[in-house]
Structures are given as structure tokens and as C-alpha cells.
Design a protein around this motif. Structure first.
Motif, mmCIF file in Angstrom:
data_model
loop_
_atom_site.group_PDB
_atom_site.id
_atom_site.type_symbol
_atom_site.label_atom_id
_atom_site.label_comp_id
_atom_site.label_asym_id
_atom_site.label_seq_id
_atom_site.Cartn_x
_atom_site.Cartn_y
_atom_site.Cartn_z
ATOM 1 N N SER A 163 43.281 42.951 39.356
ATOM 2 C CA SER A 163 44.177 43.037 38.200
ATOM 3 C C SER A 163 43.479 42.569 36.925
ATOM 4 O O SER A 163 43.700 43.137 35.844
ATOM 5 N N VAL A 164 42.636 41.561 37.033
ATOM 6 C CA VAL A 164 41.926 41.041 35.864
ATOM 7 C C VAL A 164 40.851 42.028 35.417
ATOM 8 O O VAL A 164 40.667 42.272 34.220
ATOM 9 N N ALA A 165 40.128 42.587 36.378
ATOM 10 C CA ALA A 165 39.124 43.602 36.035
ATOM 11 C C ALA A 165 39.782 44.791 35.349
ATOM 12 O O ALA A 165 39.247 45.337 34.369
ATOM 13 N N ALA A 166 40.939 45.212 35.856
ATOM 14 C CA ALA A 166 41.657 46.326 35.232
ATOM 15 C C ALA A 166 42.063 45.982 33.807
ATOM 16 O O ALA A 166 41.963 46.817 32.897
ATOM 17 N N ALA A 167 42.506 44.748 33.592
ATOM 18 C CA ALA A 167 42.874 44.313 32.242
ATOM 19 C C ALA A 167 41.672 44.344 31.313
ATOM 20 O O ALA A 167 41.791 44.714 30.140
#
Length: 237
Positions: A163-167
């Protein structure tokens, strides 16, 4: 594409705490000389979220790879938001407060759809929803919507947490697009290539042209030796 793919392993550990909607959050532009600092926030539904192939921390992907991932991330997420804080705001309130502004703008956008139960924030400092400190921010800006969910900082979350990488990808793509647009308005600085970061050619252009209104005027901008008290410039992001 390099590096081990991030997973949802850490995110899924929040199910045991009774959380269903979890947000990953990351910033880009922290170390640039010009342009905004930008924060991405991606909310996932832990009850149904699956993996998403190809997503990495934005710095590990080429520009075409990031661009291609944006619509896939937007379909995959339960909600998402991207927020910016301008160079003028960075000069006025400092980088940490500007990050908070950008992060809460991303939060406000995402929470129109879903309110996360908790947030995973890349790094070791909670600039998104810090412990209240009296009137520190009161005289600068009153945010209509601010993050009031628990924030869990995690070093290298952009490498480990999907989720953080996607953000980070959403934030990077949107900021890069802004900088390409600014490059047309302020030609000569090479922002379409350097995206406002501290390359030698960017510093040389500032020496020759002077700073623009999109430069962070309180930072050391040109190639001259830094004056005492001027902020250091970080690399990356």
C-alpha cells in the motif's frame, strides 16, 4: 525493475487489531529545490485486498512503468488521494509542517470515499498527524479535515508494504506531471528532466537565471557555498 516486491504481509497484521481499512502513505519531493512536496495515500480493504504485480517503491521504477501502474492502482485501491504543499508554503512554515499540509490534503481526498482505521507512514517520524503542540500550526493554516487515525511509522515501508509503495507511485507520477507543466512556464531550469531536484545543471541554471517563484527560496539554490543557517538538501524522493 529491481528489488524484492512489496507485499501485504505487514498490512494484514492489522486485521488482528480489528482494522479493516488501512492506508499506506508516502511522500516525494522532499529533497527538491523547486516545486511542491507531494504526498500519496492509498487505502486498501484488508478483507478483500489482493496483491498487485509490478508495484515497487517509485524510485525503483522507470517513468513509463509508473505511468502504466496508476490506473491499476486506482482500480485496486478502496480509496486514494494525492496532496501537495507548494514551495511558498515550504518557505513559510518549514518542510515538516508542509508535509503535514500535503498529507492531510491527501487524507481529505481519500476519505471522501473511505475512512481508514489506521495509517502506515514510511519513515520514522510522524509528520502526518503529530501530537498536538499548542498553537504551532494554528496561525498558519486550519485544515478542514485532518488525519485522526492512528499512524504507524515504519522504516523502509515503501520497499516492504504494497500500500505504501502504491502511494509513492501515485505521488511521484502526479508531482512529475506538475513539474513538466512548470517547465513550460519557467523554461531553462530543466524541470522536465530533473523534476526540480538538485542536479548540477539545475543549480547552474539558477546561477544564471535566478530563482523562480516555484523555487524554495529559503533553501540553498545555486552552486555557491551554503550560508550559515541555510537548510541542507536531502536526496531522493
Amino acid at each position: 525493475m529491481t528489488g524484492k516486491a512489496p507485499t501485504l504481509r505487514y498490512e494484514r497484521s492489522f486485521l488482528a487489531e480489528g482494522h479493516r481499512f488501512l492506508a499506506g502513505c508516502d511522500e516525494v519531493g522532499r529533497g527538491a529545490l523547486a516545486g511542491p512536496v507531494t504526498v500519496g495515500l492509498v487505502v486498501i480493504d484488508l478483507a478483500s485486498a489482493k496483491g498487485l504485480r509490478g508495484v515497487r517503491d517509485s524510485k525503483l521504477l522507470r517513468a513509463p512503468e509508473r505511468e502504466a501502474l496508476v490506473p491499476r492502482i486506482q482500480r485496486w485501491a478502496a480509496a486514494y488521494g494525492v496532496g501537495h504543499a507548494t514551495a511558498a508554503e515550504i518557505d513559510a512554515v518549514g518542510l515538516m509542517a508542509a508535509l503535514r499540509f500535503a498529507g492531510n490534503r491527501a487524507w481529505a481526498e481519500a476519505t471522501r470515499e473511505v475512512r481508514p482505521d489506521a495509517v502506515i507512514l514510511d519513515g520514522n517520524h510522524n509528520w502526518l498527524a503529530p501530537v498536538p503542540q499548542g498553537s504551532l500550526f494554528d496561525d498558519v493554516e486550519t485544515l478542514e479535515v485532518s488525519c485522526d487515525a492512528p499512524v504507524h511509522t515504519r522504516i523502509k515501508a515503501d520497499l516492504q508494504c504494497l500500500s505504501v509503495a502504491a502511494a509513492s507511485v501515485l505521488a511521484k507520477v502526479e508531482r512529475d506531471r506538475l513539474m513538466v507543466g512548470f517547465a513550460q512556464e519557467y523554461p531553462g531550469y530543466g524541470w522536465e528532466i530533473n523534476k526540480g531536484y538538485a542536479t548540477a545543471s539545475h543549480r547552474a541554471a539558477i546561477d544564471g537565471l535566478g530563482p523562480s517563484s516555484e523555487h524554495r527560496r529559503t533553501w540553498r539554490l545555486g552552486s555557491a557555498v551554503a550560508e550559515p543557517g541555510m537548510p541542507a538538501v536531502e536526496s531522493g524522493g
